[in-house]
Scaffold this motif. Structure first.
Motif, mmCIF file in Angstrom:
data_model
loop_
_atom_site.group_PDB
_atom_site.id
_atom_site.type_symbol
_atom_site.label_atom_id
_atom_site.label_comp_id
_atom_site.label_asym_id
_atom_site.label_seq_id
_atom_site.Cartn_x
_atom_site.Cartn_y
_atom_site.Cartn_z
ATOM 1 N N MET A 1 0.844 -1.175 0.000
ATOM 2 C CA MET A 1 0.000 0.000 0.000
ATOM 3 C C MET A 1 0.890 1.240 0.000
ATOM 4 O O MET A 1 1.869 1.306 0.727
ATOM 5 C CB MET A 1 -0.911 -0.007 1.222
ATOM 6 N N ASN A 2 0.540 2.208 -0.820
ATOM 7 C CA ASN A 2 1.278 3.461 -0.909
ATOM 8 C C ASN A 2 0.625 4.492 0.003
ATOM 9 O O ASN A 2 -0.584 4.480 0.205
ATOM 10 C CB ASN A 2 1.248 3.976 -2.344
ATOM 11 N N CYS A 3 1.441 5.391 0.532
ATOM 12 C CA CYS A 3 0.909 6.376 1.469
ATOM 13 C C CYS A 3 1.555 7.735 1.226
ATOM 14 O O CYS A 3 2.758 7.829 1.030
ATOM 15 C CB CYS A 3 1.173 5.915 2.898
ATOM 16 N N LEU A 4 0.729 8.762 1.216
ATOM 17 C CA LEU A 4 1.192 10.141 1.126
ATOM 18 C C LEU A 4 0.784 10.806 2.433
ATOM 19 O O LEU A 4 -0.379 10.741 2.836
ATOM 20 C CB LEU A 4 0.525 10.841 -0.061
ATOM 21 N N ILE A 5 1.740 11.416 3.116
ATOM 22 C CA ILE A 5 1.471 12.043 4.407
ATOM 23 C C ILE A 5 1.788 13.524 4.310
ATOM 24 O O ILE A 5 2.862 13.908 3.844
ATOM 25 C CB ILE A 5 2.319 11.401 5.527
ATOM 26 N N GLU A 6 0.834 14.357 4.741
ATOM 27 C CA GLU A 6 1.034 15.802 4.773
ATOM 28 C C GLU A 6 0.737 16.299 6.183
ATOM 29 O O GLU A 6 -0.288 15.938 6.766
ATOM 30 C CB GLU A 6 0.105 16.510 3.775
ATOM 31 N N ASP A 7 1.618 17.135 6.717
ATOM 32 C CA ASP A 7 1.421 17.728 8.039
ATOM 33 C C ASP A 7 1.097 19.209 7.880
ATOM 34 O O ASP A 7 1.707 19.893 7.049
ATOM 35 C CB ASP A 7 2.680 17.584 8.894
ATOM 36 N N PHE A 8 0.139 19.680 8.683
ATOM 37 C CA PHE A 8 -0.296 21.071 8.616
ATOM 38 C C PHE A 8 -0.461 21.627 10.013
ATOM 39 O O PHE A 8 -0.694 20.891 10.971
ATOM 40 C CB PHE A 8 -1.657 21.187 7.912
ATOM 41 N N ILE A 9 -0.416 22.949 10.104
ATOM 42 C CA ILE A 9 -0.777 23.665 11.319
ATOM 43 C C ILE A 9 -2.066 24.419 10.998
ATOM 44 O O ILE A 9 -2.147 25.096 9.970
ATOM 45 C CB ILE A 9 0.329 24.646 11.755
ATOM 46 N N ILE A 10 -3.068 24.313 11.846
ATOM 47 C CA ILE A 10 -4.357 24.961 11.589
ATOM 48 C C ILE A 10 -4.201 26.470 11.744
ATOM 49 O O ILE A 10 -3.739 26.969 12.764
ATOM 50 C CB ILE A 10 -5.434 24.423 12.562
ATOM 51 N N ASN A 11 -4.628 27.174 10.706
ATOM 52 C CA ASN A 11 -4.500 28.618 10.631
ATOM 53 C C ASN A 11 -5.805 29.329 10.991
ATOM 54 O O ASN A 11 -5.788 30.435 11.504
ATOM 55 C CB ASN A 11 -4.070 28.992 9.200
ATOM 56 N N ASN A 12 -6.926 28.698 10.725
ATOM 57 C CA ASN A 12 -8.232 29.311 10.933
ATOM 58 C C ASN A 12 -8.419 29.650 12.413
ATOM 59 O O ASN A 12 -8.268 28.782 13.267
ATOM 60 C CB ASN A 12 -9.313 28.333 10.466
ATOM 61 N N PRO A 13 -8.779 30.912 12.742
ATOM 62 C CA PRO A 13 -8.945 31.304 14.149
ATOM 63 C C PRO A 13 -9.967 30.461 14.914
ATOM 64 O O PRO A 13 -9.867 30.315 16.123
ATOM 65 C CB PRO A 13 -9.408 32.760 14.068
ATOM 66 N N VAL A 91 -3.233 19.934 -1.771
ATOM 67 C CA VAL A 91 -2.596 20.880 -0.853
ATOM 68 C C VAL A 91 -2.862 22.310 -1.304
ATOM 69 O O VAL A 91 -3.213 23.164 -0.498
ATOM 70 C CB VAL A 91 -1.079 20.601 -0.716
ATOM 71 N N ASN A 92 -2.744 22.597 -2.598
ATOM 72 C CA ASN A 92 -2.988 23.957 -3.085
ATOM 73 C C ASN A 92 -4.431 24.380 -2.851
ATOM 74 O O ASN A 92 -4.697 25.526 -2.487
ATOM 75 C CB ASN A 92 -2.628 24.082 -4.562
ATOM 76 N N ASN A 93 -5.397 23.483 -3.036
ATOM 77 C CA ASN A 93 -6.800 23.819 -2.782
ATOM 78 C C ASN A 93 -7.037 24.151 -1.322
ATOM 79 O O ASN A 93 -7.752 25.090 -0.995
ATOM 80 C CB ASN A 93 -7.726 22.675 -3.201
ATOM 81 N N VAL A 94 -6.439 23.384 -0.433
ATOM 82 C CA VAL A 94 -6.620 23.637 0.999
ATOM 83 C C VAL A 94 -5.902 24.915 1.418
ATOM 84 O O VAL A 94 -6.459 25.750 2.122
ATOM 85 C CB VAL A 94 -6.139 22.428 1.833
ATOM 86 N N LEU A 95 -4.680 25.106 0.951
ATOM 87 C CA LEU A 95 -3.906 26.271 1.367
ATOM 88 C C LEU A 95 -4.507 27.580 0.853
ATOM 89 O O LEU A 95 -4.443 28.599 1.535
ATOM 90 C CB LEU A 95 -2.450 26.135 0.905
ATOM 91 N N LYS A 96 -5.097 27.572 -0.337
ATOM 92 C CA LYS A 96 -5.643 28.817 -0.884
ATOM 93 C C LYS A 96 -6.822 29.313 -0.056
ATOM 94 O O LYS A 96 -7.147 30.486 -0.071
ATOM 95 C CB LYS A 96 -6.019 28.675 -2.346
ATOM 96 N N GLU A 97 -7.488 28.429 0.682
ATOM 97 C CA GLU A 97 -8.592 28.834 1.552
ATOM 98 C C GLU A 97 -8.081 29.337 2.894
ATOM 99 O O GLU A 97 -8.869 29.712 3.743
ATOM 100 C CB GLU A 97 -9.551 27.660 1.752
ATOM 101 N N ASN A 98 -6.765 29.297 3.110
ATOM 102 C CA ASN A 98 -6.142 29.808 4.323
ATOM 103 C C ASN A 98 -6.596 29.065 5.580
ATOM 104 O O ASN A 98 -6.684 29.645 6.658
ATOM 105 C CB ASN A 98 -6.396 31.317 4.461
ATOM 106 N N LEU A 99 -6.939 27.785 5.422
ATOM 107 C CA LEU A 99 -7.316 26.981 6.586
ATOM 108 C C LEU A 99 -6.068 26.501 7.321
ATOM 109 O O LEU A 99 -6.078 26.353 8.530
ATOM 110 C CB LEU A 99 -8.120 25.748 6.155
ATOM 111 N N PHE A 100 -5.038 26.201 6.559
ATOM 112 C CA PHE A 100 -3.841 25.594 7.104
ATOM 113 C C PHE A 100 -2.603 26.364 6.694
ATOM 114 O O PHE A 100 -2.598 27.058 5.695
ATOM 115 C CB PHE A 100 -3.623 24.167 6.545
ATOM 116 N N ASN A 101 -1.544 26.187 7.451
ATOM 117 C CA ASN A 101 -0.199 26.551 7.031
ATOM 118 C C ASN A 101 0.555 25.255 6.832
ATOM 119 O O ASN A 101 0.457 24.343 7.663
ATOM 120 C CB ASN A 101 0.529 27.382 8.095
ATOM 121 N N LYS A 102 1.300 25.150 5.757
ATOM 122 C CA LYS A 102 2.092 23.951 5.496
ATOM 123 C C LYS A 102 3.176 23.875 6.552
ATOM 124 O O LYS A 102 3.841 24.851 6.844
ATOM 125 C CB LYS A 102 2.698 24.028 4.093
ATOM 126 N N LYS A 103 3.330 22.723 7.157
ATOM 127 C CA LYS A 103 4.323 22.542 8.214
ATOM 128 C C LYS A 103 5.672 22.282 7.624
ATOM 129 O O LYS A 103 5.829 21.691 6.597
ATOM 130 C CB LYS A 103 3.899 21.380 9.104
#
Length: 103
Positions: A1-13, A91-103
């Motif tokens: 099984m292949n896995c892609l892992i992304e870590d984020f910090i929540i930006n939304n107040p 990642v680009n779709n999520v980041l453009k909404e300013n919900l997260f900061n890429k860790k």
């Protein structure tokens, strides 16, 4: 099984409450992968990232670290071709909404 892992910090107040949570779930619709999310700030419990109710249970607040795991059962060569576009698009779709900061 292949896995892609992304870590984020929540930006939304307000954290990942119902409205941004629903947006997050919607961003996953184009992908067939199994997707899990965990709030690493509170522990390693993974839940189905496609379920808004499961996201709410995690209690994700501003400043919390989250880990998103895409699991795919496709063959390794095909996964290699899909991994980069998956990462870029999602990642680009999520980041453009300013919900997260890429860790």
């Amino acid at each position: 099984m292949n896995c892609l892992i992304e870590d984020f910090i929540i930006n939304n107040p307000n954290g990942l409450h119902a409205r941004p949570g629903a947006f997050f779930v919607d961003t996953l619709k184009p992908f067939k992968s199994e997707v899990k999310i965990c709030n690493t700030h509170r522990g390693e419990k993974q839940v189905n990232a496609r379920s808004l109710l499961s996201l709410m249970v995690l209690g994700i607040k501003q400043g919390h670290n989250v880990r998103v795991l895409f699991r795919e059962t496709m063959r390794p060569k095909r996964w290699k071709r899909c991994e980069t576009p998956l990462r870029q698009v999602w990642v680009n779709n999520v980041l453009k909404e300013n919900l997260f900061n890429k860790k």
